[in-house]
Enzyme design. Structure first.
Site, PDB file in Angstrom:
ATOM      1  N   ARG A 118       0.881  -1.180   0.000  1.00  0.00           N
ATOM      2  CA  ARG A 118       0.000   0.000   0.000  1.00  0.00           C
ATOM      3  C   ARG A 118       0.904   1.212   0.000  1.00  0.00           C
ATOM      4  NH1 ARG A 118      -5.301   1.365   3.617  1.00  0.00           N
ATOM      5  NH2 ARG A 118      -6.082  -0.170   2.140  1.00  0.00           N
ATOM      6  N   HIS A 146      -7.624   0.712  -6.204  1.00  0.00           N
ATOM      7  CA  HIS A 146      -7.772  -0.148  -5.013  1.00  0.00           C
ATOM      8  C   HIS A 146      -8.428  -1.459  -5.477  1.00  0.00           C
ATOM      9  CE1 HIS A 146      -7.933  -1.408  -0.995  1.00  0.00           C
ATOM     10  NE2 HIS A 146      -8.798  -0.583  -0.460  1.00  0.00           N
ATOM     11  N   GLN A 149     -10.206  -4.067  -3.131  1.00  0.00           N
ATOM     12  CA  GLN A 149     -11.510  -3.631  -2.643  1.00  0.00           C
ATOM     13  C   GLN A 149     -12.606  -4.011  -3.658  1.00  0.00           C
ATOM     14  OE1 GLN A 149     -12.209  -1.883   0.394  1.00  0.00           O
ATOM     15  NE2 GLN A 149     -14.260  -2.503  -0.207  1.00  0.00           N
ATOM     16  N   ASP A 240     -17.496   6.827  -0.930  1.00  0.00           N
ATOM     17  CA  ASP A 240     -16.210   6.715  -0.230  1.00  0.00           C
ATOM     18  C   ASP A 240     -15.920   8.091   0.380  1.00  0.00           C
ATOM     19  OD1 ASP A 240     -13.664   5.948   0.626  1.00  0.00           O
ATOM     20  OD2 ASP A 240     -12.751   6.065  -1.374  1.00  0.00           O
ATOM     21  N   CYS A 280     -16.469   1.381   1.154  1.00  0.00           N
ATOM     22  CA  CYS A 280     -15.278   0.562   1.425  1.00  0.00           C
ATOM     23  C   CYS A 280     -14.837   0.645   2.884  1.00  0.00           C
ATOM     24  CB  CYS A 280     -14.145   1.001   0.503  1.00  0.00           C
ATOM     25  SG  CYS A 280     -13.775   2.750   0.618  1.00  0.00           S
ATOM     26  N   ARG A 308     -13.447  -9.017   2.050  1.00  0.00           N
ATOM     27  CA  ARG A 308     -12.032  -8.707   1.803  1.00  0.00           C
ATOM     28  C   ARG A 308     -11.187  -9.950   2.066  1.00  0.00           C
ATOM     29  NH1 ARG A 308     -10.357  -3.470   1.816  1.00  0.00           N
ATOM     30  NH2 ARG A 308      -8.530  -4.435   0.870  1.00  0.00           N
TER      31      ARG A 308
HETATM   32  N1   CP Z   1     -11.335  -0.419   2.798  1.00  0.00           N
HETATM   33  C1   CP Z   1     -10.052  -0.442   3.141  1.00  0.00           C
HETATM   34  O1   CP Z   1      -9.155  -0.634   2.335  1.00  0.00           O
HETATM   35  O2   CP Z   1      -9.835  -0.268   4.475  1.00  0.00           O
HETATM   36  P1   CP Z   1      -8.416  -0.021   5.158  1.00  0.00           P
HETATM   37  O3   CP Z   1      -7.911   1.295   4.664  1.00  0.00           O
HETATM   38  O4   CP Z   1      -8.681  -0.033   6.635  1.00  0.00           O
HETATM   39  O5   CP Z   1      -7.496  -1.144   4.756  1.00  0.00           O
HETATM   40  N1  NVA Z   2     -10.181   6.529  -1.060  1.00  0.00           N
HETATM   41  C1  NVA Z   2      -9.776   6.109   0.265  1.00  0.00           C
HETATM   42  C2  NVA Z   2      -9.976   4.642   0.410  1.00  0.00           C
HETATM   43  C3  NVA Z   2      -9.625   4.083   1.767  1.00  0.00           C
HETATM   44  C4  NVA Z   2      -9.819   2.601   1.843  1.00  0.00           C
HETATM   45  C5  NVA Z   2      -8.327   6.487   0.471  1.00  0.00           C
HETATM   46  O1  NVA Z   2      -7.527   6.320  -0.448  1.00  0.00           O
HETATM   47  O2  NVA Z   2      -7.991   6.972   1.558  1.00  0.00           O
END
Ligand code: CP
Ligand code: NVA
Length: 332
Positions: A118, A146, A149, A240, A280, A308
């Site tokens: 990430r 993502h 997700q 989101d 999400c 997930r």
């Molecule tokens: N939805 C999601 O990716 O959650 P986190 O950021 O907690 O991993």
């Molecule tokens: N769009 C959000 C998603 C978190 C799971 C971010 O990137 O922070």
């Protein structure tokens, strides 16, 4: 299309990395959902699961350069439940100026089979994957996409609807990483995708083009300004956060721009009867979604979180143990 003896479509393409939904062919995507559904069903058997030792002696590194609850937890649990070992790396060491990224990738290639990353830029992920041809790299979220997700979200919707093709998903808010992967996967699965955003926050035109390039025939990807128009006829409404990780300096301006885009009961009432609500998570009640909607019976957010685990387990199985994945969960 070829079929194995068991009638299962083999996975020729999902071979090295999962940096994007676009790395999958439509058959691969359907197969991830199918394998995930089997893994979910089998999980009650605990260590008796057929897949409980499939990753025995294998190591998967986690490299998270942004916060995470769901992705970080579910990857760890998935790796453990497949019999593998987790190496949880410190991003401040591995993704810093301490040494070139290419060297980090080459070091890890000596010790582990896969790295779940990430980070901010999709290019970093691509550079990492290119530097270590023998490592499997999985995108656990970048600023642009993502994909993990989206796998969980379409498993959740498949459970809800049975058949995905022909349904409509409306995403309301920022044309961000989550929206991009939903558009890619939705189009590939034959789900019409509507995205409503304020000016300046639209889903990038390049993402729309990518989605249309992989879309099933007659599947629409449409951008809207008006959220009410976007949800008309939609079978699911998704939102989101307005401010993604790394955009904290823009939070105030974004709150103002996105205020008319809150998913509340009035907007849900403008969607199809029985429309589902998805997010999400993490969510901010009173901002992008009202508490009433997030905590309503229409809300599938904790089903998404559950899925997930199962979809990422399917992905790991298909990348790291393709033969076991092909032998598992046959229709026979
Ligand atoms: N939805 C999601 O990716 O959650 P986190 O950021 O907690 O991993
Ligand atoms: N769009 C959000 C998603 C978190 C799971 C971010 O990137 O922070």
């Amino acid at each position: 299309m070829t079929h194995t003896r068991l009638g299962v479509t083999p996975l020729h393409r999902l071979q090295k990395d999962f940096l994007s939904v676009l790395d999958l062919q439509p058959d691969d995507l359907l197969r991830v959902l199918e394998v995930a559904a089997c893994l979910k069903d089998d999980r009650r058997r605990g260590r008796q699961m057929l897949t409980a030792h499939v990753l025995g002696g294998r190591h998967v590194a986690l490299l998270f350069d942004k916060p995470s609850l769901r992705t970080h937890s579910t990857f760890q649990i998935a790796i453990h439940e497949l019999g593998g070992q987790v190496l949880d790396l410190q991003p401040g060491v591995a993704l810093s100026s301490r040494e070139p990224l290419v060297d980090v990738a080459r070091n890890l290639a000596q010790w582990v089979d896969a790295v779940v990353i990430r980070t901010f830029s999709q290019q970093v992920l691509e550079a990492f994957a290119a530097a270590a041809p023998q490592l499997h790299i999985i995108n656990a979220l970048t600023d642009q996409e993502h994909p993990c997700q989206a796998l969980a979200d379409f498993l959740t919707l498949r459970e809800r609807w049975g058949r995905l093709a022909g349904r409509t998903l409306a995403f309301i808010g920022d044309g961000n990483n989550v929206a991009a992967s939903l558009a890619h996967a939705g189009a590939m699965l034959g789900v019409h995708v509507h995205v409503a955003s304020p000016a300046g926050y639209e889903l990038p035109a390049a993402v729309v083009e990518q989605a249309l390039a992989v879309a099933r025939p007659d599947t629409r990807v449409r951008l809207f300004r008006d959220p009410v128009e976007a949800v008309a006829g939609a079978d699911a409404v998704y939102t989101d956060v307005w401010t993604s990780m790394g955009q904290e300096d823009e939070a105030e301006g974004r709150r103002a721009a996105f205020a008319p885009y809150q998913v509340n009961q009035a907007l849900m009432d403008a969607a199809a009867p029985d429309a589902a609500f998805l997010h999400c998570l993490p969510a901010h009640r009173g901002e992008e979604v009202s508490a009433e909607v997030l905590d309503s019976p229409a809300s599938l957010v904790f089903e998404q979180a559950d899925n997930r685990l199962h979809t990422q387990k399917a992905l790991l199985l298909m990348l790291l143990a393709p033969q076991a994945a092909a032998d598992y969960c046959s229709p026979d």
